[in-house]
Design an enzyme around this catalytic site. Structure first.
Site, mmCIF file in Angstrom:
data_model
loop_
_atom_site.group_PDB
_atom_site.id
_atom_site.type_symbol
_atom_site.label_atom_id
_atom_site.label_comp_id
_atom_site.label_asym_id
_atom_site.label_seq_id
_atom_site.Cartn_x
_atom_site.Cartn_y
_atom_site.Cartn_z
ATOM 1 N N CYS A 91 0.826 -1.214 0.000
ATOM 2 C CA CYS A 91 0.000 0.000 0.000
ATOM 3 C C CYS A 91 0.855 1.257 0.000
ATOM 4 O O CYS A 91 0.524 2.253 -0.639
ATOM 5 C CB CYS A 91 -0.946 -0.012 1.196
ATOM 6 S SG CYS A 91 -0.131 0.168 2.795
ATOM 7 N N HIS A 383 -2.121 1.047 7.306
ATOM 8 C CA HIS A 383 -2.419 1.078 5.875
ATOM 9 C C HIS A 383 -2.262 2.492 5.329
ATOM 10 O O HIS A 383 -2.669 3.462 5.976
ATOM 11 C CB HIS A 383 -3.851 0.589 5.643
ATOM 12 C CG HIS A 383 -4.243 0.494 4.206
ATOM 13 N ND1 HIS A 383 -3.555 -0.274 3.285
ATOM 14 C CD2 HIS A 383 -5.270 1.058 3.509
ATOM 15 C CE1 HIS A 383 -4.144 -0.176 2.101
ATOM 16 N NE2 HIS A 383 -5.178 0.632 2.208
ATOM 17 N N ASN A 405 -8.050 4.580 -2.481
ATOM 18 C CA ASN A 405 -7.444 3.371 -1.945
ATOM 19 C C ASN A 405 -6.789 2.554 -3.060
ATOM 20 O O ASN A 405 -6.902 2.893 -4.245
ATOM 21 C CB ASN A 405 -8.514 2.540 -1.219
ATOM 22 C CG ASN A 405 -7.927 1.604 -0.182
ATOM 23 O OD1 ASN A 405 -6.718 1.527 0.001
ATOM 24 N ND2 ASN A 405 -8.781 0.872 0.498
#
Length: 464
Positions: A91, A383, A405
């Site tokens: 991520c 994250h 995202n």
């Protein structure tokens, strides 16, 4: 033999009795009290039946918070395309490259661009392997049970990371378009290749420690390079060999072909980004367990041995918000990280502390504040995503935020997550912002000597 056996058995019985007689254990008397404390009425029986056969989060959904979700934002930087990290912990890399992609597309009027995550990840894994092996060399004089040595062997490699890794890797190796080095099964599913390389690194680390202490430094270095050759081959087999030169066609926002040229990864980076990634960006942290308006650094928390340790300014949450709003007002996305699993309604793509009522379901209350959750290992950044929008009320105060995202377009709200400002207060941790949006008084904090935290500090787990 019989007498010795009897004495041994008696010793065991005596030892066992002594252990159970010590204070602090659950005695029969305590167990009786615990059993008596459970009422076991009809309500408890119904809850037990439900919890025994249903996902707890489903049962804890707060129906009073199920009203329609407002998707209007005062300031919003448009997404340039939702990416998908698949079954990997990258991520941090997707987020960093997405921030830079938006910058490049805007500055060069491009219709489409996505940087190759596989290219950067190849060098990330190679550099982290070197970081581990060189760390082993640097600590060869310390015993195997030394805290730092243990930490190294516990964490020889990972696919997680943070923004400093993005900046160091790109400045050292450049970037390439995704079509030049596309994803592979192993880059999208990193568990197995990471496991194999981790085992090999630990083996190599022990071999380096076993080399005679009087071995010349040049010979130790040569051995390390030989070991890295094995790692390089494993990475090529898993991800492909990084391109050294490539042709790329530039298409503008109208779809017109502008030119077609030959690039190296470095020349592509300099033409389409070119900014000082290490000098132009500042990481801001909201960690209420540490003193605010101070500069902190994490020992050995970097991706590249000759790169930069992760360094950040710790600020109150309201100051971070104002800096973030200023960036979004100027149409600039930011690297953002948080404790994403807390109160996430993944179907709606909503992060809201009122999404679930676990207290009512379990007949208790959960009262820790952010500082206490950090100190007790209950919460930390997990994250990274791309901060892209904020909604303000009439007084100019934020009510909600939105991030792009990297879980694919079907996840959340069209590939995005929306968070309430109340959730932002509790579970937001890091924001990386261009210096031009940070007040001069805050930038002066960068002149402080950083307060060093150890590599194993629990607050600083990598974002995955």
């Amino acid at each position: 033999m019989k007498l010795r056996s009897v004495l041994f058995t008696a010793g065991l019985l005596f030892t066992g009795s002594a252990v159970f007689a010590q204070s602090g254990g659950i005695t029969p008397e305590i167990m009786s009290k615990l059993q008596a404390s459970y009422v076991g009425n009809a309500s408890d029986k119904a809850l037990r039946n439900a919890i025994g056969s249903t996902n707890i989060a489903t049962l804890a959904i707060n129906q009073e918070n199920r009203k329609g979700m407002d998707t209007h934002f005062t300031y919003k930087v448009e997404s340039k395309g939702i990416t998908d990290q698949k079954s990997s912990g990258r991520c941090w890399l997707f987020t960093g490259l997405n921030v830079l992609r938006a910058q490049a597309m805007k500055q060069h009027n491009l219709s489409q661009l996505e940087f190759s995550q596989c290219y950067s990840f190849f060098y990330d894994q190679l550099e982290k392997s070197n970081l581990f092996l060189q760390g082993v060399i640097d600590t060869r004089e310390k015993p195997l049970d030394d805290k730092m040595v243990q930490w190294l062997f516990q964490h020889p490699l990972s696919d997680g990371g943070q923004f400093t890794g993005v900046s160091d890797l790109i400045e050292k190796y450049g970037v390439v378009p995704k079509e030049v080095m596309p994803e592979t099964f192993s880059s999208e599913n990193t568990r197995m290749i990471a496991k194999l390389i981790t085992t090999k690194l630990r083996e190599q680390g022990l071999q380096l420690r076993e080399m005679p202490r009087k071995t010349k430094a040049s010979d130790v270095e040569a051995k390390k390079v030989e070991m890295l050759g094995e790692i390089y081959r494993m990475l090529v087999l898993a991800f492909g060999e990084p391109v050294q030169e490539f042709e790329w066609t530039r298409v503008d926002a109208s779809g017109k072909v502008v030119d077609r040229r030959t690039y190296t990864p470095q020349s592509f980076y300099k033409e389409y980004l070119g900014n000082d990634l290490n000098g132009n960006y500042v990481m801001l942290m909201n960690d209420p367990s540490r003193e605010y308006h101070k500069l902190y650094t994490i020992d050995f928390d970097r991706h590249v041995y000759d790169g930069h340790n992760w360094t950040y300014i710790n600020l109150p949450i309201e100051e971070i918000k104002q800096i973030g709003i200023e960036s979004l007002k100027n149409n600039v996305m930011m690297y953002f990280s948080c404790d994403v699993s807390k109160f996430l309604d993944s179907k709606r793509g909503l992060l809201d502390i009122n999404n679930f009522d676990y207290g009512s379901l379990m007949g208790t209350s959960f009262t820790m504040d952010k500082k206490q959750r950090v100190e007790s290992f209950d919460s930390g950044s997990s994250h990274a995503m791309t901060m892209m929008a904020v909604d303000l009320d009439k007084e100019g105060k934020p009510t909600k935020w939105m991030v792009e995202n990297s879980w694919g377009v079907e996840a959340g709200y069209k590939g995005h997550l929306i968070m309430t400002d109340e959730w932002f207060n509790e579970y937001m941790f890091r924001l990386v912002v261009e210096k031009r949006f940070i007040p001069a008084e805050t930038l002066k904090i960068l002149e402080q000597k950083p307060i060093a935290c150890p590599a194993w500090d629990p607050m600083f787990a990598e974002e995955e």
